[in-house]
Design an enzyme around this catalytic site. Structure first.
Site, mmCIF file in Angstrom:
data_model
loop_
_atom_site.group_PDB
_atom_site.id
_atom_site.type_symbol
_atom_site.label_atom_id
_atom_site.label_comp_id
_atom_site.label_asym_id
_atom_site.label_seq_id
_atom_site.Cartn_x
_atom_site.Cartn_y
_atom_site.Cartn_z
ATOM 1 N N TYR A 22 55.238 53.997 27.684
ATOM 2 C CA TYR A 22 55.533 54.147 26.263
ATOM 3 C C TYR A 22 54.364 54.654 25.430
ATOM 4 O O TYR A 22 54.534 54.922 24.243
ATOM 5 C CB TYR A 22 56.023 52.806 25.692
ATOM 6 C CG TYR A 22 57.265 52.307 26.385
ATOM 7 C CD1 TYR A 22 58.504 52.876 26.121
ATOM 8 C CD2 TYR A 22 57.201 51.286 27.322
ATOM 9 C CE1 TYR A 22 59.646 52.436 26.763
ATOM 10 C CE2 TYR A 22 58.337 50.833 27.972
ATOM 11 C CZ TYR A 22 59.553 51.417 27.692
ATOM 12 O OH TYR A 22 60.682 50.982 28.329
ATOM 13 N N HIS A 102 65.413 57.911 22.866
ATOM 14 C CA HIS A 102 64.663 57.074 23.803
ATOM 15 C C HIS A 102 63.314 57.725 24.038
ATOM 16 O O HIS A 102 63.236 58.945 24.231
ATOM 17 C CB HIS A 102 65.397 56.914 25.135
ATOM 18 C CG HIS A 102 66.623 56.084 25.026
ATOM 19 N ND1 HIS A 102 66.579 54.712 24.950
ATOM 20 C CD2 HIS A 102 67.930 56.434 24.954
ATOM 21 C CE1 HIS A 102 67.810 54.248 24.842
ATOM 22 N NE2 HIS A 102 68.646 55.276 24.831
#
Length: 168
Positions: A22, A102
């Protein structure tokens, strides 16, 4: 134009959560990047941000948008993408464009992450571009809303369209 940005579970932990997947950018920084993009692009867009770790609160927020001045929704439902038919149902009843984002490419992740109930309910899904995906969704949303507005104006200004003929 007013756009609601909904962030799901664990996104409040960006910057701490598995940086190799991430990155180090926090959720607040993503929101700042989006606001900067709006200003630098001279877009007439107001963004409202909402984050929760609770499924029902996401559903409530989507339902609150019905009949409101929100013209579109950008949503990252996090792991609820793969499990929540209830959020998918709320998206379908929203009555406005919804784009799912996402940070990672969920198609390249674990098998259980490859299905997105919520993504199937959205007009489009942007994944795998990290924080840039939010600005991509914002660009897409602005264009979709502009096209919808132009179409509606054309329909209202065309005396030969079927809606006007029915009313005459």
């Amino acid at each position: 134009m007013k756009i609601l940005v909904i962030q799901g579970p664990n996104l409040n932990m960006l910057g701490h959560r598995d940086p190799r997947l991430y990155g180090m950018v926090t959720l607040d920084q993503i929101h700042e990047i989006m606001q900067t993009f709006v200003k630098q692009s001279n877009l007439d867009v107001e963004l409202e941000f909402f984050q929760t770790n609770f499924e029902g609160e996401i559903i409530d927020k989507i339902q609150e948008s019905v009949g409101s001045d929100y013209e579109g929704i950008i949503i990252n439902p996090g792991a609820f993408s793969h499990t929540s038919i209830a959020i998918a149902d709320a998206i379908m009843l929203a009555g406005k464009p919804v784009i799912e984002v996402h940070l990672t490419n969920i198609q390249a992740r674990e098998e259980f992450r490859k299905n997105s109930y919520t993504g199937a309910a959205c007009g489009g899904v942007i994944m795998g571009f990290g924080p840039l995906g939010y600005n991509m969704a914002l660009m897409a949303m602005v264009n979709i809303l502009a096209e919808m507005k132009a179409f509606q104006e054309a329909q209202q200004n065309n005396p030969n369209n079927s809606i006007n003929n029915i009313n005459n």
